[in-house]
Design an enzyme around this catalytic site. Structure first.
Site, PDB file in Angstrom:
ATOM      1  N   ARG A   1      52.702  86.503  28.245  1.00 38.65           N
ATOM      2  CA  ARG A   1      54.332  85.948  28.527  1.00 38.65           C
ATOM      3  C   ARG A   1      54.297  85.359  29.669  1.00 38.65           C
ATOM      4  NH1 ARG A   1      58.707  90.208  26.477  1.00 38.65           N
ATOM      5  NH2 ARG A   1      58.612  89.604  24.028  1.00 38.65           N
TER       6      ARG A   1
ATOM      7  N   GLN B   1      55.402  80.318  25.561  1.00 30.92           N
ATOM      8  CA  GLN B   1      56.425  80.824  25.126  1.00 30.92           C
ATOM      9  C   GLN B   1      56.612  80.216  23.616  1.00 30.92           C
ATOM     10  OE1 GLN B   1      59.556  79.432  27.869  1.00 30.92           O
ATOM     11  NE2 GLN B   1      59.485  81.408  28.897  1.00 30.92           N
TER      12      GLN B   1
ATOM     13  N   ASP C   1      54.882  82.589  21.296  1.00 31.70           N
ATOM     14  CA  ASP C   1      55.169  84.031  21.245  1.00 31.70           C
ATOM     15  C   ASP C   1      55.686  84.658  20.153  1.00 31.70           C
ATOM     16  OD1 ASP C   1      55.939  86.362  22.071  1.00 31.70           O
ATOM     17  OD2 ASP C   1      57.092  86.006  24.150  1.00 31.70           O
TER      18      ASP C   1
ATOM     19  N   SER D   1      58.472  87.450  20.511  1.00 32.06           N
ATOM     20  CA  SER D   1      59.777  87.084  20.729  1.00 32.06           C
ATOM     21  C   SER D   1      60.671  86.340  19.809  1.00 32.06           C
ATOM     22  CB  SER D   1      59.772  86.038  22.180  1.00 32.06           C
ATOM     23  OG  SER D   1      59.451  86.705  23.241  1.00 32.06           O
TER      24      SER D   1
ATOM     25  N   TYR E   1      57.862  93.905  30.233  1.00 27.64           N
ATOM     26  CA  TYR E   1      58.114  95.111  29.142  1.00 27.64           C
ATOM     27  C   TYR E   1      58.447  96.370  30.166  1.00 27.64           C
ATOM     28  CZ  TYR E   1      55.932  92.403  25.470  1.00 27.64           C
ATOM     29  OH  TYR E   1      55.438  91.659  24.658  1.00 27.64           O
TER      30      TYR E   1
END
Length: 401
Positions: free
Chosen positions: A136, A141, A144, A147, A243
């Site tokens: 992350r 991004q 990902d 996500s 997280y």
């Protein structure tokens, strides 16, 4: 470094075999982009059908449709899947027999919960990239997958809650009187939780949200929800990658006591708290269910990891103490068209990172490559994965020799 072939790299897209899996790993637009870069794309017949893409959609952009899965594996240098080894616990053994040395397979592999799959792939001599392990960081991004899929799961969870509830979400002023808006609580505001907040707000509900991480407060406000404030120590609540960390039983007990009053006033609750590679924490106990309104609804997005509610049953909708509890599986697959679009874009970006002039080149100095490769050269190179498998570090192993 792994250079698979000097030219004519063939990328194979398999049809998903897991029950209820409707996604496909690349969409026609992704195929078009990769074909334009000089790559050859093969796709298994009907691989995109459940996501809304026909074989003709793929052939029109230059892909070759293959009816024989054995042939696809035999001829492809790179295999792309949605639920791959580890994630597919139904029938991945058949694909394991099809793998060959130096082949690269990319997909979701649930590596922290199913680390033995990494060793199985390593034993074939193939290389595996687990998309759940994408770090992350800002540079990653666009790769990902977690996500991307959590965004869709958060959206879908609100629709499930609205459908199961005996009320509508928005306030309505009618000739028959004013209908009060539904009260919705989101527990856990990662990517899924924030999308759930935003969706419930757009549908007209009064939305509250709670997350153990102090940093989540501003994010909750940014999507139009009201933060729930509890009197709890939260200094050590956030782990690596943003997280939530696993909390002590004493912390969870205090949290449940204070949340009982909050849940009692809700019409719909959506729980999203998950710990990577671990069982989901219980956020809603039997006593909390008893305090909730008759006819209220709880949608447990953590159902696949054991659930945030004591009464959740994965893949089922049950009623306990007058509360309807929905335990959905693989919610992103329910929005297969857009899920495949997002997943395909994530994979395409990753492929572009490791493609160099038509070659697949894995540079282990790159933290994205080092962080996602869980099988390579007959070994499990990822340090944390080796720890899960009780393997010595590769450094110690080489020193021993």
């Amino acid at each position: 470094t792994l250079i698979i072939k000097e030219n004519d790299v063939i990328i194979g897209i398999t049809r998903e075999l897991v029950t209820g899996e409707n996604r496909v790993s690349l969409c026609p637009d992704n195929v078009q982009s990769l074909v334009d870069k000089g790559l050859e794309l093969w796709i298994e017949q009907n691989a995109g059908a459940q996501a809304g893409f026909s074989d003709e959609d793929y052939t029109s952009v230059g892909a070759k449709v293959v009816s024989d899965r054995d042939e696809l594996f035999a001829k492809s240098d790179v295999i792309l899947q949605v639920q791959s080894f580890g994630s597919n616990t139904e029938n991945a053994d058949d694909d394991l027999k099809r793998l060959k040395s130096k082949q690269l397979v990319i997909g979701m592999m649930d590596p922290l919960a199913q680390p033995q799959a990494a060793q199985q792939v390593a034993d074939t001599g193939a290389t595996a990239i687990a998309l759940e392990m994408v770090p992350r960081i800002s540079r990653a991004q666009s790769m990902d997958v977690l996500s991307s899929m959590a965004t869709l799961a958060g959206y879908r969870s609100v629709l499930l809650g609205a459908e199961a509830a005996p009320r509508i979400l928005p306030m309505l002023m009618t000739a028959a009187g004013t209908l009060q808006p539904a009260r919705v609580l989101i527990m856990g505001v990662g990517v899924a939780g924030l999308q759930a907040c935003a969706t419930a707000k757009r549908l007209g509900a009064v939305v509250e949200a709670y997350d153990v991480r102090p940093a989540a407060r501003e994010q909750i406000i940014s999507v139009g929800a009201t933060p729930v404030e509890l009197d709890l120590p939260t200094e050590s609540s956030e782990g690596a990658g943003g997280y939530a960390k696993k909390q002590s039983e004493e912390f969870l007990r205090m949290q449940r006591e204070q949340m009982t009053e909050v849940v009692a006033r809700q019409d719909i609750i959506i729980t999203t708290a998950a710990i990577p590679g671990a069982k989901s924490p219980i956020l809603v106990t039997e006593d909390m269910l008893k305090a909730m309104k008759t006819g209220s609804v709880l949608v447990d997005l953590a159902a696949e990891r054991g659930g945030n509610c004591e009464s959740t049953q994965v893949g089922k909708t049950v009623v306990a103490h007058g509360v309807t509890i929905v335990g959905p599986e693989n919610l992103a697959s329910d929005a297969a068209f857009h899920a495949s679009q997002m997943y395909g874009n994530n994979i395409q970006t990753l492929l572009e990172l490791i493609l160099e002039e038509g070659q697949i080149n894995l540079d282990f100095e790159d933290e994205i490559v080092a962080g996602t490769v869980i099988a390579h050269g007959g070994e499990v190179p990822h340090p944390y994965m080796r720890k899960l498998l009780d393997l010595p570090s590769l450094e110690n192993e080489s020193q021993g020799k």
